[in-house]
Design a protein around this motif. Sequence first.
Motif, short mmCIF file in Angstrom:
data_model
loop_
_atom_site.label_atom_id
_atom_site.label_comp_id
_atom_site.label_asym_id
_atom_site.label_seq_id
_atom_site.Cartn_x
_atom_site.Cartn_y
_atom_site.Cartn_z
N ILE A 486 1.28 -1.25 0.07
CA ILE A 486 0.21 -0.25 0.03
C ILE A 486 0.85 1.54 0.00
O ILE A 486 0.25 2.66 -0.45
CB ILE A 486 -0.98 0.24 1.19
N GLU A 487 1.84 1.45 0.28
CA GLU A 487 2.89 2.82 0.56
C GLU A 487 2.62 2.76 -0.71
O GLU A 487 3.42 4.32 -1.20
CB GLU A 487 4.21 1.76 1.06
N GLU A 488 3.30 2.02 -2.57
CA GLU A 488 3.42 2.26 -2.99
C GLU A 488 2.08 3.36 -3.43
O GLU A 488 2.31 3.68 -4.63
CB GLU A 488 3.63 1.12 -4.40
N ASP A 489 1.06 3.70 -3.02
CA ASP A 489 -0.22 3.71 -3.36
C ASP A 489 -0.40 5.40 -3.25
O ASP A 489 -1.28 5.90 -3.40
CB ASP A 489 -1.41 2.96 -3.51
N LEU A 490 1.07 5.64 -1.99
CA LEU A 490 0.38 6.51 -1.10
C LEU A 490 1.24 7.85 -0.69
O LEU A 490 1.95 7.55 -1.93
CB LEU A 490 0.50 6.22 0.34
N VAL A 491 0.78 8.96 -1.40
CA VAL A 491 1.80 10.28 -1.22
C VAL A 491 2.70 10.46 -0.57
O VAL A 491 2.34 9.92 1.24
CB VAL A 491 1.17 11.60 -1.85
N ASP A 492 3.72 11.06 -0.39
CA ASP A 492 4.62 11.45 0.60
C ASP A 492 3.93 12.85 0.99
O ASP A 492 3.16 13.41 1.26
CB ASP A 492 5.43 11.88 0.30
N LEU A 493 4.13 12.07 3.12
CA LEU A 493 3.39 13.27 3.67
C LEU A 493 4.02 14.81 3.33
O LEU A 493 3.17 15.85 3.95
CB LEU A 493 4.33 13.28 5.05
N SER A 494 4.81 14.84 3.58
CA SER A 494 4.94 16.68 2.40
C SER A 494 4.64 17.05 1.59
O SER A 494 4.75 18.21 1.20
CB SER A 494 6.95 16.02 2.08
N SER A 495 3.84 16.28 1.43
CA SER A 495 3.18 16.92 -0.59
C SER A 495 1.76 16.95 0.37
O SER A 495 0.36 17.34 -0.36
CB SER A 495 2.96 15.47 -1.22
N CYS A 496 1.45 16.54 1.94
CA CYS A 496 0.29 16.32 2.45
C CYS A 496 -0.07 17.85 3.07
O CYS A 496 -0.06 17.82 4.30
CB CYS A 496 -0.24 14.83 2.82
N PHE A 497 -0.33 19.10 2.45
CA PHE A 497 -1.04 20.49 2.78
C PHE A 497 -1.47 21.05 1.47
O PHE A 497 -1.97 21.05 0.66
CB PHE A 497 0.39 20.84 2.41
N GLY A 498 -2.26 21.84 2.12
CA GLY A 498 -3.46 22.77 1.04
C GLY A 498 -4.64 22.63 0.96
O GLY A 498 -5.67 22.83 0.58
N SER A 499 -5.42 21.32 1.18
CA SER A 499 -6.75 21.06 1.05
C SER A 499 -7.58 21.50 1.84
O SER A 499 -7.06 21.76 3.22
CB SER A 499 -6.59 19.24 1.76
N VAL A 500 -8.63 22.10 1.05
CA VAL A 500 -9.98 22.58 2.00
C VAL A 500 -10.58 21.67 2.38
O VAL A 500 -11.29 21.65 3.94
CB VAL A 500 -10.93 23.01 0.56
#
Length: 970
Positions: A486-500
């Motif tokens: 499942i790790e291959e399906d997930l974005v890096d935590l550093s990219s997890c910003f800016g969601s409304v």
Amino acid sequence: MALKRILTTAQREKLLSVDHLSPDEFHAYFSFSNYDLEIINQHRGDINKLGFALQLCLARYPGCSLSSWIPSNRLVSYIKDQLNLNDLDLTLYNNRNTRANHFNEILNTFNYKKFINDEIQEKLKVYLISQALENDDAIYLMKQALDFLSRNRVIFPFISTLEDIIGHCREQAENTIFSILLDSLTDIQFERLNALFESHNKTKMTTLAWLKDLPGKANPESFMSLCKKIEVISAINLETLDVSQIHRNRFLQLARLGDNYDAYDFSRFEFKRRYALLIAFLVDHHQYLIDQLVEINDRILASIKRKGIHDSQEQQKEKGKLANEKLKHYASLIDALHFAKDNGSDPFEEIEQVISWKNLIQDRDEASRIAGNKNYGYLEMVRNKAVYLRKYTPMLLKILSFKGNSSSTPVLKALSTINELNDERKRKIPKETSTDFVCKKWENLVRPEEGKIDRSFYELVAFTELKNNIRSGNISVSGSLIHRNIEEDLVDLSSCFGSVTIPDSFEDYLNTRGALLDSQLKYYSKNTHKVKKDGLKKFKKSTPDEAELYRKKLYDLIPQIRLSDLLIEVDGWTNFSREFIHDSTGKAPNHVERKIVFATLLGLGMNIGLEKMAQSTPGITYSQMANVKQWRLYKEALTRAQSVLVNYQLELPIANFWGEGKTSASDGMRVPVGVSALKADINPHYKSLEKGATMIRSINDRNTAHHVEVVSTNTRDATHTLDGLLYHETNLDIQDHFTDTNGYTDQVFGLTALLGFNFQPRLRNIKTSQLFSIKPPSEYPNLLEEISGKVNIKVIEDNYDEIKRLAYSVQTGKASSSLILGKLGSYSRQNPLATALRELGRIEKSIFMVDYVTNENLRRKITRGLNKTEAINALARELFFGRRGKFMERDIRRQLQSASVLNVLINVISIWNAVYLQKAYDHLVKTDPKVTQYMKHISPINWEHITFLGEYTFDLTSNSKELRELNIKP
């Protein structure tokens, strides 16, 4: 491969037109501020004011000069109204110098730029090349170009100039992709690729065609056949290519093209294109074949389990009969002994009178077997099936490569042991071999006595545990899409910003949703005496009788029509057929090809089949329709056509009676499968032994279907709930989504909330549904019996970063929601991510449940939404009547094609009915205004006036712009 002209005249007009804008968009772009009016009024003469204002509007949208615009009376009238101008003839604004001066003034005053700037042109090319690496579609790239220029306040040049630039950028992007795929290939690899085009003497089939020929049954023979195909692809050694450099969408686009071509087609291509498309297909196909291997193994093991359970049940029945017989004998013995005691006779003689001593000893042995056997479940009944497994499992261990976490180590060691025994041709398993992977229930089967291991049971348990560990996420399969880590399906935590919608931190989430849950539970606790869950009853029919009378009046006014004519008429309004762009040439269908497209849509959507459709359609052949099916009706084209239709209905005034386009619902429709298909299953719920698949269709409140999936009939709808919310590619602004009970899980509740949707399922088992709280249940004294327990806040907090990664991955399209939810749904209870999302979902479900129990209007709204899915499914069954309503395609991807075409037909019918309901309503309301209050109950999902059967003709010349006359009786 630059195309000098990539847009048709109609497509150019659509891009440059302003008339398609909604009222809100129109006013936003073209309303003048006080500053605008001040600048405009500085010009002498009304005609100059009008011309200057018009050029200013066009600069804002669509971003063109006056020489490129598509004349719009709507826009000119709106400008005149704002400027209080009398009726003027715009043709008088014809002085070239004046127009040029006005244009330059707009550039300087409002900070716009001309396209002649070299820096802007280079930036546009770089941007378009990056976009072409993701999606090669010419219309998509044109929209991206116009959007880029608009964002940079650049007035775009003639469309032909942009077409030339796009052609150049497509060629550059394609060369980049081809280089990634080809530059590192060796001569040996090219030789093996060329061998795929060679024909076999016996079958006359090329190796490439053989690779595409997939089996439909789950048995060892099918497994071995797929293994041979994987070996052929693996021998080319394409693992050396780093295809991750190519955007996934673009790579799949190339793979789909490669799948469509045969050996002869490839021979006509130039070198780079031939091998790049072939490699893309092979890499994607290799991944697909590995997933098929896992699927076949799962189904074989499931069939063994079913057989074992059945045999175990039959054995228990026989034991029951035998036990009953022994009990009768036992009663007779008691009677004999009782008689001997009362009469002082010899008890042994009395027993001999009832049963012989030999039979009595036999009864004892049989009773011991009945009472003494430990129940090992189904496994003890299928020991002989180990021989069946050995027909393919040695190859499974050679072809598939597994990786696992620490908990799966014993299983992986067992598989390694089996592989070594196979290689060394040994029959017995060494007694010191570990059996840590075996559960306690089966230990005595695997180790029946000290120092001995039963190989048959050892292998059965090992491969069963492999299946369970793959499903639970403890073991991943290398080269698989579905079963990779499942790790291959997930974005890096550093990219997890800016969601409304996704809170940045656990504290942010808890502060808002935790407070809301507390408020909901306190409210329910105070008002629980007013409403009880067990008092909720199914709603009776809420549609007034008068609505049915008005429905009949309106539909009596609507003319009869053949489905083929209806298709042509709706295309005349929407131009949806232009979306069926040829997957290879990039061209929209011409006048002749549109007829073939319509015939193919009917053949697939009504499940008639193309051969019978050709017999019913003069002038159109099977081969023509087969070509359209292969090259024009691919997934993306069908999605685009569906979007055009949904968006058209969204703008129809009459659809406002039915909803705002902000609610949707999804439901499954089972379809029998009439051929051997790997994904076809028996579902006990339907009380039928016929195998089938399920169409999961998403519909919206304006009565169109905006998404469809085809899944195995035993797949829970909940796994695909989010697909229809995220991947419809329409202008719908969906906020609330309804499903039936089968469409929800706690994890779905959690993920939909994080993605910003209000998930509102109908809870049929509401009496047994339990609430959860964050605070101690004692805080809500009247709910002690209804609160099942506390939410595990700690596990959410510990795993919130992983939850964020998951939610962002789905929201950004890195991974599909159904793939993620399918994995999480099968994971063990110990999996921290699955557990954390489930606990978060319990918060969301509890918030919703209080609303559901206390708000009757909400329950009615959900019921109305689901009633629309039932109506559309009824139309779907009526349309999909051919071949007894059965899928006749083995591959689930072909089944999806038919289901998507069916969606197009449903939407075409809904639009045609909506347009004529509007005309009928406009007529009837003049004499009977009362009709207005019942319009919300009158659906466009109706087909009594539409002829589905007969000979189909497609006369495109007869399509008048005027609507047909109503059936108005004098």
